[in-house]
Design a protein around this motif. Structure first.
Motif, mmCIF file in Angstrom:
data_model
loop_
_atom_site.group_PDB
_atom_site.id
_atom_site.type_symbol
_atom_site.label_atom_id
_atom_site.label_comp_id
_atom_site.label_asym_id
_atom_site.label_seq_id
_atom_site.Cartn_x
_atom_site.Cartn_y
_atom_site.Cartn_z
ATOM 1 N N TYR A 168 22.775 -7.991 9.009
ATOM 2 C CA TYR A 168 23.234 -6.789 8.308
ATOM 3 C C TYR A 168 24.444 -6.169 9.009
ATOM 4 N N HIS A 212 9.602 2.373 0.901
ATOM 5 C CA HIS A 212 10.375 1.353 1.630
ATOM 6 C C HIS A 212 9.570 0.866 2.834
ATOM 7 N N LYS A 253 24.888 -1.139 -1.447
ATOM 8 C CA LYS A 253 25.391 -0.094 -0.548
ATOM 9 C C LYS A 253 26.356 -0.687 0.481
ATOM 10 N N ARG A 266 11.552 8.437 7.415
ATOM 11 C CA ARG A 266 13.011 8.465 7.315
ATOM 12 C C ARG A 266 13.384 9.240 6.060
ATOM 13 N N LEU A 284 20.237 5.981 -3.269
ATOM 14 C CA LEU A 284 19.107 6.030 -2.338
ATOM 15 C C LEU A 284 19.066 7.310 -1.509
ATOM 16 N N ARG A 300 14.032 -4.754 -4.679
ATOM 17 C CA ARG A 300 15.359 -4.236 -4.303
ATOM 18 C C ARG A 300 15.980 -5.043 -3.169
ATOM 19 N N TYR A 339 27.326 -4.718 1.341
ATOM 20 C CA TYR A 339 27.127 -5.291 2.670
ATOM 21 C C TYR A 339 28.417 -5.955 3.177
ATOM 22 N N GLY A 342 18.696 -6.691 -0.756
ATOM 23 C CA GLY A 342 20.061 -6.489 -0.297
ATOM 24 C C GLY A 342 20.498 -7.719 0.464
ATOM 25 N N VAL A 343 20.161 -7.771 1.729
ATOM 26 C CA VAL A 343 20.765 -8.759 2.636
ATOM 27 C C VAL A 343 20.585 -10.204 2.164
ATOM 28 N N ASN A 349 12.019 -4.726 -0.336
ATOM 29 C CA ASN A 349 13.397 -5.123 -0.054
ATOM 30 C C ASN A 349 13.425 -6.660 -0.020
ATOM 31 N N SER A 350 14.479 -7.251 0.540
ATOM 32 C CA SER A 350 14.570 -8.725 0.566
ATOM 33 C C SER A 350 13.320 -9.342 1.164
HETATM 34 C C1 LIG Z 1 18.908 -1.075 2.259
HETATM 35 C C2 LIG Z 1 17.679 -0.878 1.448
HETATM 36 C C3 LIG Z 1 17.144 -1.944 0.703
HETATM 37 C C4 LIG Z 1 17.637 -3.361 0.829
HETATM 38 O O1 LIG Z 1 17.150 -3.870 2.043
HETATM 39 P P1 LIG Z 1 17.393 -5.378 2.517
HETATM 40 O O2 LIG Z 1 16.555 -5.493 3.730
HETATM 41 O O3 LIG Z 1 18.840 -5.498 2.788
HETATM 42 O O4 LIG Z 1 16.947 -6.252 1.395
HETATM 43 C C5 LIG Z 1 16.081 -1.663 -0.144
HETATM 44 N N1 LIG Z 1 15.557 -0.413 -0.216
HETATM 45 C C6 LIG Z 1 16.036 0.609 0.507
HETATM 46 C C7 LIG Z 1 15.392 1.956 0.393
HETATM 47 C C8 LIG Z 1 17.092 0.408 1.373
HETATM 48 O O5 LIG Z 1 17.561 1.420 2.119
#
Ligand SMILES: *Cc1c(COP(=O)(O)O)cnc(C)c1O
Length: 380
Positions: A346, A163, A39, A134, A86, A214, A43, A216-217, A198-199
């Protein structure tokens, strides 16, 4: 448009380091699948390059926030990878999503009813709210979903998601609480692959991995384990040339608001990066760069297009017009710099501006990180 190389700052993005980060996370999650979150233009690093690099490394599942991002990514990656949205399917976009083979994350009972009304049978993910408040179905909506005749049967659920709110804080009891709510929801519903981490969630241990993670960062070099050594390789490096010097040997002020007073004989260097480029204004008087191995503090306020650094500690022979100052990456740790701006990596990443000359290095197909990763290891 003029050539950005003329006096511009250079943002180097190491696709080899990106792929290496993905592989490292994949090895940490055992049998679970490792997706990638792309997304906000991956980043800030550029989804058009990051997406194919991760796909070449073996990533098969991608997450973005918005439909537009998903359509762009589909055009880049072809029909095969799973691409999940998402933020869900805005009303009216359902069939467009389904026809593009995109998988919306349905986040409320109403989302599910709407999808079922026009795109039933096309794959979806469903997110539960387990504590973020959220996006996602709260517990009462999960009950309604189960109680509504035919609704579940109309869904082809590719993933159940939730999440974590506090994953970067290992000791926070909320992690286990959210996991328990997630597991309870899964137990009341038909079986489908589940995804929570997430990370940072990846580093909470295998109980949090479920079927798909999932990150990301962490892919982009941010530290998923704050307070501990960063296991990831930096991906982003920002360097800018000095465009002017001032030799100051009497008391003077620097920049807007005359916010900095010079008290000793000094050499001040001006470089063409400012808050319009994502060098956050909060870094005025607090940020720093490096010339070689000498740390050079940002002094005075950050302007829109410029910052000023005190380079008095650099041997004069080592600084000239055009000398590169490293502002991010290498010796400038992204999480440490973010902390100085009272923010997180981020926000620094997603603020990286459009005026930089972007250079992509490293090859996703090779097995080791590219130039920048090794440069980092030399310096740190
Ligand atoms: C942004 C996001 C992630 C990734 O999160 P990071 O902390 O960057 O790894 C995973 N899941 C959802 C629902 C997110 O919004």
């Amino acid at each position: 448009m003029a050539d950005k190389a003329l006096g511009a700052a250079t943002l180097t993005i190491d696709l080899g380091a990106l792929a290496a980060n993905w592989r490292l996370l994949r090895t940490r999650v055992g049998a679970a699948e490792c997706a990638a979150v792309l997304k906000a233009d991956a980043y800030g690093t550029g989804a058009a390059r990051a997406g194919p690099a991760l796909a070449a490394a073996g990533c098969k599942t991608f997450f973005v926030a918005q439909v537009e991002e998903a359509l762009d990514l589909r055009a880049l990656l072809g029909p095969r990878p799973d691409i999940l949205v998402l933020n869900g399917a805005p009303r009216g976009t359902e069939m467009q999503l389904a026809e593009a083979g995109l998988v919306p994350v349905l986040n409320s009972f109403e989302d599910i009813v709407a999808w079922s009304g026009c795109a039933a049978g096309h794959r979806v993910a469903v997110q539960f709210d387990t504590g973020m408040t959220r996006l996602g179905l709260p517990e009462d909506e999960v009950k309604r979903l189960i109680a509504t005749d035919g609704l579940l049967a109309s869904l082809d659920v590719a993933y159940w998601l939730s999440h974590l709110a506090c994953a970067e804080d290992v000791d926070n009891p909320m992690n286990a609480e959210q996991r328990a709510v997630f597991v309870a929801a899964l137990q009341s519903l038909p079986s489908a692959p589940a995804s929570l981490a997430n990370s940072s969630g990846i580093f909470l241990g295998s109980d949090f991995h479920f079927d798909l993670v999932r990150p990301g960062v962490a892919l982009y070099g941010g530290n998923p384990t704050p307070g501990h050594d960063n296991p990831m390789t930096p991906v982003v490096r920002l360097e800018a040339p000095i465009i002017q010097f001032h030799h100051v040997d009497s008391p003077k002020s620097v920049g807007y608001g005359a916010a900095h007073r010079i008290k000793r004989p000094s050499r001040i260097a001006t470089i063409p990066v400012g808050y319009a480029d994502g060098y956050l204004r909060a870094l005025g008087g607090r940020g720093y760069g490096f010339i070689g191995d000498v740390r050079v503090p940002v002094i005075g306020r950050v302007s829109m297009d410029l910052i000023t650094l005190d380079v008095s500690d650099v041997p004069p022979a080592d600084v000239r017009i055009g000398t590169a100052v490293t502002l991010l990456g290498g010796p400038v740790d992204i999480d440490a710099l973010a902390a100085r701006a009272d923010t997180i990596s981020y926000e620094l990443l997603t603020s990286l501006g459009p005026r930089y000359r972007r250079v992509y290095v490293g090859d996703a197909a090779q097995n080791s990180p590219g130039q920048m990763g090794s440069y980092h290891r030399r310096l740190v």
